[in-house]
Every structure is written in C-alpha cells, then in structure tokens.
Motif scaffolding. Sequence first.
Motif, PDB file in Angstrom:
ATOM      1  N   SER A  69      21.011  -7.305  36.583  1.00 25.79           N
ATOM      2  CA  SER A  69      20.691  -8.718  36.740  1.00 25.79           C
ATOM      3  C   SER A  69      21.148  -9.233  38.103  1.00 25.79           C
ATOM      4  O   SER A  69      20.409  -9.959  38.788  1.00 25.79           O
ATOM      5  CB  SER A  69      21.365  -9.521  35.623  1.00 25.79           C
ATOM      6  N   ALA A  70      22.350  -8.862  38.518  1.00 25.16           N
ATOM      7  CA  ALA A  70      22.871  -9.318  39.805  1.00 25.16           C
ATOM      8  C   ALA A  70      22.040  -8.787  40.964  1.00 25.16           C
ATOM      9  O   ALA A  70      21.765  -9.507  41.935  1.00 25.16           O
ATOM     10  CB  ALA A  70      24.334  -8.881  39.957  1.00 25.16           C
ATOM     11  N   HIS A  97      20.276   0.742  28.799  1.00 23.18           N
ATOM     12  CA  HIS A  97      20.833   0.276  27.534  1.00 23.18           C
ATOM     13  C   HIS A  97      20.462  -1.167  27.196  1.00 23.18           C
ATOM     14  O   HIS A  97      21.052  -1.757  26.300  1.00 23.18           O
ATOM     15  CB  HIS A  97      22.363   0.432  27.550  1.00 23.18           C
ATOM     16  N   SER A  98      19.495  -1.721  27.911  1.00 20.41           N
ATOM     17  CA  SER A  98      19.043  -3.070  27.576  1.00 20.41           C
ATOM     18  C   SER A  98      18.144  -3.034  26.349  1.00 20.41           C
ATOM     19  O   SER A  98      17.478  -2.029  26.069  1.00 20.41           O
ATOM     20  CB  SER A  98      18.283  -3.683  28.753  1.00 20.41           C
ATOM     21  N   THR A  99      18.150  -4.107  25.596  1.00 20.80           N
ATOM     22  CA  THR A  99      17.230  -4.243  24.465  1.00 20.80           C
ATOM     23  C   THR A  99      16.016  -5.085  24.829  1.00 20.80           C
ATOM     24  O   THR A  99      15.002  -5.032  24.143  1.00 20.80           O
ATOM     25  CB  THR A  99      17.943  -4.894  23.271  1.00 20.80           C
ATOM     26  N   LYS A 100      16.144  -5.871  25.897  1.00 19.54           N
ATOM     27  CA  LYS A 100      15.029  -6.730  26.307  1.00 19.54           C
ATOM     28  C   LYS A 100      15.270  -7.178  27.747  1.00 19.54           C
ATOM     29  O   LYS A 100      16.391  -7.544  28.117  1.00 19.54           O
ATOM     30  CB  LYS A 100      14.951  -7.953  25.394  1.00 19.54           C
ATOM     31  N   HIS A 152       7.426 -24.159  40.733  1.00 16.12           N
ATOM     32  CA  HIS A 152       7.720 -23.164  39.693  1.00 16.12           C
ATOM     33  C   HIS A 152       9.214 -23.134  39.414  1.00 16.12           C
ATOM     34  O   HIS A 152      10.028 -23.302  40.325  1.00 16.12           O
ATOM     35  CB  HIS A 152       7.384 -21.745  40.162  1.00 16.12           C
ATOM     36  N   SER A 153       9.587 -22.850  38.176  1.00 18.06           N
ATOM     37  CA  SER A 153      10.923 -22.328  37.894  1.00 18.06           C
ATOM     38  C   SER A 153      10.746 -20.890  37.434  1.00 18.06           C
ATOM     39  O   SER A 153       9.764 -20.556  36.764  1.00 18.06           O
ATOM     40  CB  SER A 153      11.638 -23.139  36.812  1.00 18.06           C
ATOM     41  N   ILE A 154      11.697 -20.051  37.824  1.00 17.78           N
ATOM     42  CA  ILE A 154      11.671 -18.656  37.388  1.00 17.78           C
ATOM     43  C   ILE A 154      13.001 -18.354  36.704  1.00 17.78           C
ATOM     44  O   ILE A 154      14.071 -18.688  37.224  1.00 17.78           O
ATOM     45  CB  ILE A 154      11.405 -17.697  38.571  1.00 17.78           C
ATOM     46  N   ASN A 155      12.930 -17.763  35.542  1.00 18.96           N
ATOM     47  CA  ASN A 155      14.109 -17.447  34.735  1.00 18.96           C
ATOM     48  C   ASN A 155      14.077 -15.955  34.439  1.00 18.96           C
ATOM     49  O   ASN A 155      13.146 -15.467  33.785  1.00 18.96           O
ATOM     50  CB  ASN A 155      14.066 -18.262  33.437  1.00 18.96           C
ATOM     51  N   LEU A 156      15.056 -15.212  34.956  1.00 18.83           N
ATOM     52  CA  LEU A 156      15.106 -13.771  34.699  1.00 18.83           C
ATOM     53  C   LEU A 156      16.253 -13.476  33.746  1.00 18.83           C
ATOM     54  O   LEU A 156      17.339 -14.023  33.884  1.00 18.83           O
ATOM     55  CB  LEU A 156      15.241 -12.982  36.003  1.00 18.83           C
ATOM     56  N   SER A 157      15.993 -12.636  32.744  1.00 19.26           N
ATOM     57  CA  SER A 157      16.957 -12.417  31.665  1.00 19.26           C
ATOM     58  C   SER A 157      17.019 -10.956  31.256  1.00 19.26           C
ATOM     59  O   SER A 157      16.030 -10.221  31.337  1.00 19.26           O
ATOM     60  CB  SER A 157      16.585 -13.263  30.439  1.00 19.26           C
ATOM     61  N   VAL A 158      18.209 -10.556  30.789  1.00 16.57           N
ATOM     62  CA  VAL A 158      18.410  -9.240  30.210  1.00 16.57           C
ATOM     63  C   VAL A 158      19.286  -9.409  28.978  1.00 16.57           C
ATOM     64  O   VAL A 158      20.183 -10.248  28.946  1.00 16.57           O
ATOM     65  CB  VAL A 158      19.050  -8.265  31.232  1.00 16.57           C
TER      66      VAL A 158
END
Length: 506
Positions: A433-434, A375-378, A407-413
Amino acid sequence: MIQRWLRLLALAAALALLGTIQAAPTDLVSCLSDIKSTSNASYLTTQSSASYKTERLVFDRNFDYLPLAIYHPGSEEDAAAAIQCAATYNVAVTPRSGGHSYEGYGNGGKDGSLVMNVDKLQKIEFDPATGIVTVGAGVRLGPLYTYLWENGQYLIAGGTCPSVGISGNALGGGLGMLSRKYGMLSDTVVGLRMIDAKGELWEANDNNNSDLYWALRGAGSGSFGLVTEFKIQAFKAPDKVTTMLIHWPFNMTRKVIEAYGRWGSPSLSEDLFPAMRFEKQIELQINFLGSLADAEAALAPLIQDAGPPSDKVVHEGTWMEAAILWGAVPNLEAFRNPDLTAHRYHRGRSLLYREPLSSADIDIIIEYLTHPPEHSTKVFVIIDIWRGKIDRPHTPSAFDAHRAVYHSINLSVEWKGDSGNASASAEECLAWSASFMSKLEDVFPGGRPNVEAYQNYIDRDLTNWLEAYYRGGLPRLQALKTKFDPQNVFSFPQSIPPMAGKFNSQ
C-alpha cells in the motif's frame, strides 16, 4: 459545574506547585469516577474493566491502541465534566463516534488517551415543516436513514455504510451517492453543539459563532472539541431511484478509465453519482435520482466511448432500496440495526485530482492491481466523480479547500489476521500500500508538495498532510484551534495543532 471546575483548577495548581507536570493515571480515573452523572446512561470503562478489551477495538483491527480510559457520556453535562478531568491531568481527549477512522483514531491513534465515546447520544428529532433533523453525535447512518424514510420518505446526503457514525462522516465531509445532487454531508449541516477543552458549550451556525461553524464543517473531526449534536437539512426523496451495476473485464482498464474521465465533465447530470471499482474486474456503480430511462440516457455516452460492458444489472425502485444495496446489507432490518461487531484488517489511502487521471496514473493502477500482495484477501481501487452541487455549497466551510475536485481515488488492501501489525500478512500488505501510494504521489500534478487528499480517508503517511487536507484554510484553522483549545487537549496524531508557540504536546 462551576464548583467542580474551580475544584479541579485548585487541584491542578497544587500539583504544579509540587513540580508535577502530569498526575498518575489513577488520578484521572478517580476524577472520572467522581462525576455525579446527570444521566443514568453515562458510564466509565477503565483498563481494569471486564469490557475494556472489546470496547477499545475499532472497526479496522489493524490498529490496537490502549486508551487510558473510555468515557461514555449520556449527557452534555457529563461530557463536559469528563473533558475537564482530562484537561486537568494533561491527558489527550479523542472523540469517537462510529470508530471507522482509517488510522484508528477512534481509540486515540496512540496509547494513553481518554476516548470520549458518544454512543449514548442517540437523539433523532425531525421537523417536517423545515426538513431539519436534529441528530445526536452517537447516531449511526443506518438507523438515521431508516428513521427519515419511515417518517415521510426523507433522506440526507451522507455516506453509504450503515454502521458509520454521523459525527466523523459529517465533520470531515461526508461523500456519498447523493453528493453530486445535494453536496457533501457537511454542506447540509445547518447547526452544531460543541463542548470545548474548558467544558464550555458552544452553539455554532451561520449566525452564531460562525467561525466555529465554518471550521467544524470539513475540518472538525476531533481537533476543536467534542461535537454532541447536529442539525442537518433533509430532503424529500424522489419518487424513483435507479441503481446500476455495470461490469467490464479487467483488461479494458485503460480504455474504461480514460472514457470515464471524459464522461465526468461538468455537464454530467447531478442526479447521477458514479463510483468505479477496479478489482478482478471493473464495476461501475450508478445511483441515479430518477427513472431507468433517464439513467440509461445519462449513461449512454460512457458506454459508447468505453465499449460494451460484459454485463449490466439495473433496478428502478425507491431510495431505501438503493441505500440497502449500497450499504451491502441484505434487507431493511439489517440496515436499521447494522452489525457493530463487524471488523476488518485494512489499509486505505486516498488522493484528490482536479483533472482526469493521466496515463502515468493509469499505468501505476494497473501495475499494482495486477501484482497484489501474496497474503492479501482483497485489493481494489475506487474512482469517484465529484463536481455537481459539491462545488456550490450554501455557505462557506473548511471543506471549501476541495471544491472543483474532479476525481477522488481510494486504494485499499485487506488481509486476514488477528495480531495487527505484528503479522507477516500485515507487513506485506502495508508495504504494498505504501509503495502504491508513493508511486502515485511521484506523478501527482505539480509534484508531491501539491498532493491533495480527503480527510475522511485519513492517512498519517501522506506527504504534507495538513496542506493536503486543508490547503489555504490551514492558517485560519490553526488560529481557531488556538482560540478554542490552546493547550491541545483534543489531540491525536493528525489533529490540527495550535499556532506556532502555542502547542502543548500531549
């Protein structure tokens, strides 16, 4: 001001004699309502106000906390009086600028706080002789960037989103497309004004209250007091700025990440800031402070190593054109007047790495992006390359904990929703995400206790979050918290606590 403070102290003492630890909330509201404003701009929003329902909302609608009240000071004097009220009645104070906190801390991060919304502190004054711009704590990045551009074509090294507030951006670091050239935004702050829990005003710079100046730049997002004003070093914009959007198919993820890690060495031009986004395809965003020819030359080793991209869009123009592109708005007017009603349902997390990502990290990224929540949109991951001037600040600050990050890493939903955490979509996306973050922590160099993260992508679920954000600077920060706010008036779920034995939980 002194008479008001003495009157409030007397009232607090009387309540203590009666055995009352915390007065009824209506007493705080009465205290706030009684402030004789020095500014017609100041106003109070309570839970009975018609505007409360919308005012309490922040950019990320995943969070739905209920502040006890929201105070909008139009002056430092009014702000000081409101903070004194909260301290008297033992109510936690949380500053709010743009409201973009990843954990919703702009409305307290919990129910029952007094939110100090600084949206009325809108000063912008620029001194072309020194290049220093004085900025009120409520100013957004879009209007500020536009002002500097139209008054001599200057820039500051802040974030990309035009609706973000200057305060959270600068106090927590302030990574952006200019950071490798000029450092983090916090590195370019040369002075601040802050009101502490007693309502006292402090001016902090390299020569005055240097300990507070050190702490606020990198660890100052609401833990020590209410910052009301910044002095920031601006820079003349270059004649040319080149932007690039370069794409590879998703099935090249491993090869491209490995090549990206090799390319991002200390010898990489500081005029170049790269951000690589992994979604349904790979997109490399390039901001280069110079000509197209020089940008192509800097990019060539990556292209040769990773393989030819599927397409590439380039533009040589002005800094303002580049800022509009990275701000994801259609034109200058939209950048100057960002939509403050825009919002999303989102969960973001971050980690910082001091070496290129490992094969295990890449395996996890591919696995989770290949299997997003239904059900994620992105879903996406952004990997930025740091180093450059970030590693060479003009003066020490709390952000020194993160020098030499590679590096920085950014994970998103993101997902659709209208009921916050109660929705099934939110639960599914938050669990994804968790789990994603947990797997990355499992393989982090040195193990979970050594996890390092960026405070402006704050995450209350992060392992050892105080150490992850502040590392070796934490003892000094806690000592300063004890000095400026021993009763922990300025508190939210991830604020810096006073030293052991001094903590008064709100």
